[in-house]
Design an enzyme around this catalytic site. Structure first.
Site, PDB file in Angstrom:
ATOM      1  N   ASP A 199       0.868  -1.196   0.000  1.00 59.91           N
ATOM      2  CA  ASP A 199       0.000   0.000   0.000  1.00 59.91           C
ATOM      3  C   ASP A 199       0.893   1.230   0.000  1.00 59.91           C
ATOM      4  OD1 ASP A 199      -2.220   1.893   0.523  1.00 59.91           O
ATOM      5  OD2 ASP A 199      -3.337   0.115   1.129  1.00 59.91           O
ATOM      6  N   GLY A 225       4.642   1.198  -1.448  1.00 66.72           N
ATOM      7  CA  GLY A 225       4.791   1.523  -2.869  1.00 66.72           C
ATOM      8  C   GLY A 225       3.545   2.169  -3.437  1.00 66.72           C
ATOM      9  N   HIS A 245     -12.311  -0.866  -8.627  1.00 65.61           N
ATOM     10  CA  HIS A 245     -13.471   0.036  -8.782  1.00 65.61           C
ATOM     11  C   HIS A 245     -13.133   1.503  -8.489  1.00 65.61           C
ATOM     12  CE1 HIS A 245     -15.496   0.059  -4.487  1.00 65.61           C
ATOM     13  NE2 HIS A 245     -14.202   0.264  -4.417  1.00 65.61           N
TER      14      HIS A 245
HETATM   15  C1  LIG Z   1     -10.858   1.171  -1.194  1.00 63.51           C
HETATM   16  S1  LIG Z   1      -9.408   0.774  -0.322  1.00 63.51           S
HETATM   17  C2  LIG Z   1      -9.469  -0.993  -0.285  1.00 63.51           C
HETATM   18  C3  LIG Z   1      -8.751  -1.587   0.881  1.00 63.51           C
HETATM   19  C4  LIG Z   1      -8.786  -3.111   1.039  1.00 63.51           C
HETATM   20  N1  LIG Z   1      -8.225  -3.789  -0.100  1.00 63.51           N
HETATM   21  C5  LIG Z   1     -10.199  -3.571   1.286  1.00 63.51           C
HETATM   22  O1  LIG Z   1     -10.836  -4.082   0.375  1.00 63.51           O
HETATM   23  O2  LIG Z   1     -10.672  -3.400   2.408  1.00 63.51           O
HETATM   24  C6  LIG Z   1      -8.161   1.134  -1.534  1.00 63.51           C
HETATM   25  C7  LIG Z   1      -6.741   0.945  -1.028  1.00 63.51           C
HETATM   26  O3  LIG Z   1      -5.841   1.245  -2.112  1.00 63.51           O
HETATM   27  C8  LIG Z   1      -4.754   1.986  -1.597  1.00 63.51           C
HETATM   28  N2  LIG Z   1      -4.167   2.795  -2.670  1.00 63.51           N
HETATM   29  C9  LIG Z   1      -4.732   3.867  -3.282  1.00 63.51           C
HETATM   30  N3  LIG Z   1      -3.902   4.365  -4.232  1.00 63.51           N
HETATM   31  C10 LIG Z   1      -2.792   3.570  -4.196  1.00 63.51           C
HETATM   32  C11 LIG Z   1      -1.586   3.585  -4.944  1.00 63.51           C
HETATM   33  N4  LIG Z   1      -1.371   4.478  -5.904  1.00 63.51           N
HETATM   34  N5  LIG Z   1      -0.666   2.619  -4.662  1.00 63.51           N
HETATM   35  C12 LIG Z   1      -0.880   1.701  -3.677  1.00 63.51           C
HETATM   36  N6  LIG Z   1      -2.018   1.644  -2.940  1.00 63.51           N
HETATM   37  C13 LIG Z   1      -2.958   2.579  -3.204  1.00 63.51           C
HETATM   38  C14 LIG Z   1      -5.362   2.831  -0.526  1.00 63.51           C
HETATM   39  O4  LIG Z   1      -4.395   3.312   0.383  1.00 63.51           O
HETATM   40  C15 LIG Z   1      -6.356   1.859   0.109  1.00 63.51           C
HETATM   41  O5  LIG Z   1      -5.784   1.120   1.159  1.00 63.51           O
END
Ligand SMILES: C[S@@+](CC[C@H](N)C(=O)[O-])C[C@H]1O[C@@H](n2cnc3c(N)ncnc32)[C@H](O)[C@@H]1O
Length: 336
Positions: A199, A225, A245
């Protein structure tokens, strides 16, 4: 004789925000926490929750009528589900999602009509970068959002731990893991697995704290990352839950391609979401989730199992399948 249709269902649906807001305010005020140690009368609850004399009786009795709490001989008490899932100090707490709904989504959804007409996101800080940049600029909001994700994913995490053939694999990494509910649940259920969560770097301390609290620091680590700027870490199984999504179609395709590149031959990608049914007419939750992405993100949208399998095949996955998890959640599995 022709029967006149009844307006009851329409009016109940139109006014259902009353029910939702009563529950969200109950969580915000800590009604279920105030009843965690046992039943209490109205005077005690008024003092504990800071309720005005005018509101207390109607509010608490409305919660009784909504079957969120009970009342016996003047004493209010939690119902089994609220006692298990909505008391903050308990491990089963899933109210993070409801806290986020109350603090952020409730107001943003007030601008749904504007979003429908403009196609523009309506979250509180709509002028600032992407959703995550805006949320993560404030450590309090960052923690709130990550805890909310644990609430959204707890049921799916259990189902993925039970339904996927984990005995065939040794390593796994959850991409966009948030607090780590999914890796913690899977590693807790399968002691031979090693892995972790990838993340944005700001998420690291929150992930590590949650993993340590679940005594899994020996088998799960954090991979910092940016999944658009960096390659994805390598493992036998990669997971993306509520990730695709958030992004537009080109970005979805990029993420699937990167997952394919990071997997070994025979490796698996698990994508899970509240999928829209292929005919786009039954899973209202999946369709409304997609409208939530309209409200929350610059280009995100939800999709059907058929859509996802098609994109996976384009990215190079040779076998794909869709399996139901729990409630509105499904997983789409792609094998390289
Ligand atoms: C909607 S949450 C989903 C979290 C988890 N997978 C769940 O289903 O409960 C989206 C996740 O993507 C991470 N995220 C967003 N942009 C990102 C990026 N550019 N690189 C890595 N992680 C990212 C956010 O920090 C967050 O934890």
């Amino acid at each position: 004789m022709t029967l006149r249709p009844s307006p009851e269902k329409l009016l109940a649906l139109g006014m259902s925000f009353w029910n939702a807001k009563a529950l969200l305010s109950a969580v915000e005020l800590g009604v279920f926490d105030a009843l965690a140690d046992g039943p209490a009368d109205i005077a005690t609850l008024r003092a504990r929750l800071g309720l005005h004399e005018r509101s207390a009786r109607d509010f608490l009795d409305a919660l009784v009528a909504l079957q969120l709490i009970d009342r016996n001989e003047g004493l209010y008490s939690n119902r089994p589900e609220t006692d298990f899932f909505l008391v903050r100090a308990r491990p089963g707490y899933v109210g993070g999602l409801l806290e986020m709904a109350n603090n952020r989504l409730y107001e943003s959804w007030g601008h749904l009509t504007e979003a429908l007409k403009t196609g523009q996101r309506q979250s509180e800080n709509k002028e600032e970068g992407d959703l995550f940049a805006a949320l993560y600029a404030d450590p309090h909001r960052l923690r709130g959002f990550l805890a909310a994700m644990s609430g959204v994913s707890a049921g799916a995490a259990n189902a993925i731990a039970g339904k996927f053939p984990w005995r065939d694999y040794k390593t796994f990494i959850d991409i966009g893991a948030a607090q780590g509910m999914v890796p913690v649940t899977i590693a807790g259920a399968h002691s031979h697995l090693q892995g972790g969560g990838f993340d944005l770097p700001q998420v690291g301390p929150v992930f590590e704290e949650f993993v340590a609290a679940n005594e899994l620091a020996g088998r799960l680590r954090f991979y910092p990352g940016d999944f658009f700027a960096d390659a994805l870490p390598r493992a036998d199984v990669l997971i993306m839950g509520h990730i695709l999504h958030d992004w537009d179609l080109d970005q979805k395709r990029t993420l699937l391609k990167k997952a394919h590149e990071a997997l070994p031959a025979g490796g698996a990608l698990i994508v899970y979401e509240a999928l829209i049914d292929d005919d786009r007419r039954e899973n209202a939750f999946g369709l409304l989730m997609s409208l939530n992405m309209l409200i929350e993100t610059a280009g995100g949208f939800d999709y059907t199992g058929a859509d996802c399998q098609g994109w996976m095949r384009e990215a190079g996955f040779s076998e794909t399948r869709v399996e139901h998890l729990v409630g509105p959640d499904y997983m789409v599995v792609g094998i390289k």
